[in-house]
Design an enzyme around this catalytic site. Structure first.
Site, PDB file in Angstrom:
ATOM      1  N   ALA A   1       0.890  -1.114   0.180  1.00  0.00           N
ATOM      2  CA  ALA A   1       0.140  -0.060   0.242  1.00  0.00           C
ATOM      3  C   ALA A   1       0.780   1.379  -0.052  1.00  0.00           C
ATOM      4  CB  ALA A   1      -0.910   0.152   1.472  1.00  0.00           C
TER       5      ALA A   1
ATOM      6  N   GLY B   1       1.164  -5.023   0.514  1.00  0.00           N
ATOM      7  CA  GLY B   1      -0.900  -4.967  -0.313  1.00  0.00           C
ATOM      8  C   GLY B   1      -0.090  -5.534  -1.582  1.00  0.00           C
TER       9      GLY B   1
ATOM     10  N   GLU C   1      -0.713  -9.224  -0.719  1.00  0.00           N
ATOM     11  CA  GLU C   1      -2.275  -9.817  -1.002  1.00  0.00           C
ATOM     12  C   GLU C   1      -3.418  -9.282  -2.617  1.00  0.00           C
ATOM     13  OE1 GLU C   1      -2.163  -6.549   1.966  1.00  0.00           O
ATOM     14  OE2 GLU C   1      -3.394  -7.721   3.765  1.00  0.00           O
TER      15      GLU C   1
ATOM     16  N   GLU D   1       4.412  -5.175   6.971  1.00  0.00           N
ATOM     17  CA  GLU D   1       3.243  -4.430   7.685  1.00  0.00           C
ATOM     18  C   GLU D   1       3.786  -3.800   9.332  1.00  0.00           C
ATOM     19  OE1 GLU D   1       2.000  -6.665   6.056  1.00  0.00           O
ATOM     20  OE2 GLU D   1       0.696  -6.141   4.715  1.00  0.00           O
TER      21      GLU D   1
END
Ligand code: CO8
Length: 255
Positions: free
Chosen positions: A65, A110, A113, A133
């Site tokens: 992200a 992300g 993911e 993270e």
């Protein structure tokens, strides 16, 4: 919609979505999610596309992200950004067409993911995976805590989530996070060949395999079997009839 981060090309009935923000290692910002949401509707309804590939431009698939965008968010915005990403990645999982991740480089946070929301993953030998993270004092927010444990098992998932270790393609293969490793220059040609192989099969059967297998995971075994029987039957008098007839007549089926 005008796309600024995503590119779509179509080659022999395969839609290739490329994340193109290499200067930020394809970090996933809100523009990416809005574009991907819209592009998924387009590829779903495009009758010239049977199978979808998602890949990244440059040295990253996606390095997570967008930390710069998230940095000043408050609690409510953080939750909303998480929900947005979860909804878009669920859409990848739920579109009727198979989606293959061609992981060309970093697939972190992300990015990992995103790869996990695809139906399976082909990795370049240069690809790197991880959920870092926790280094930022965060946890995954795009369903990584849920998908990673379902894909590779609880203990290996917790190991990666707790340690933030970045693993190479060989380790990802060992953990069954990826299904195949290829040389970097072979990543797109091999993934395309695989996508074309899938596209040559009975199209309705391919879609139902995705639906029944994925939905079955959310049901009891008996309910999943019931869904399978129903959809199995739905192919008779349709493409299944042609496929079986073609076998008996020793010819290629015409879908
Ligand atoms: N976000 C924003 N920018 C990034 C990101 C990122 N995730 N990753 C890299 N960039 C930028 C860098 O800031 C740099 O920009 P600039 O040139 O302007 O300084 C550029 O991309 C190139 O990066 P590096 O210079 O760092 O490249 P290196 O080759 O030296 O390092 C790494 C590559 C190791 C991948 C390194 O960039 C890195 O560690 N990136 C961050 C990886 C990370 O922590 N990812 C997880 C992010 S958090 C997350 O994904 C949470 C998901 C759930 C969110 C839920 C919503 C709330």
């Amino acid at each position: 919609m005008d796309y600024t981060i995503l590119k779509l090309s179509i080659e022999e009935r395969i839609g290739i979505i490329t994340i193109s923000r290499p200067q930020a290692l394809n970090a996933l910002n809100s523009t990416f999610f809005h574009e991907m949401d819209s592009l998924l509707d387009e590829v779903e309804s495009n009758k010239d596309i049977d199978v979808v590939i998602i890949t990244g431009e440059g040295k990253a698939f996606a390095a997570g992200a967008d930390i710069a965008e998230m940095c000043d968010m408050k609690q409510q915005e953080g939750s909303e950004f998480s929900h947005l990403g979860q909804a878009v990645f669920a859409k990848i999982e739920n579109i009727s067409k198979p989606v293959i991740a061609a992981v060309n480089g970093f697939a972190l946070g992300g990015g990992c993911e995103l790869a996990m929301s695809c139906d399976f993953r082909i990795a370049s030998s240069k690809a790197k995976f991880g959920q870092p993270e926790v280094n930022l004092g965060l946890i995954p927010g795009y369903a990584g805590t849920q998908r990673l444990s379902r894909l590779i098992g609880l203990a290996d998932a917790l190991y990666l989530l707790f340690t933030a270790d970045i693993i190479d393609a060989n380790e990802a293969l060992r953990l069954k996070l990826v299904q195949k490793i290829v040389e970097p220059e072979e990543l797109l040609p091999e993934t395309l060949a695989l996508a074309k192989k899938i596209a040559s099969k009975g199209p309705d059967a391919v879609k139902l395999i995705k639906k029944v297998t994925r939905e079955g995971l959310l049901k009891s075994f008996a309910e999943g079997c019931e869904l399978e029987s129903e959809k199995f039957g739905s192919l008779f008098e349709k493409q299944g009839a042609e496929g079986m007839k073609a076998f008996l007549e020793k010819r290629k089926p015409v879908w």
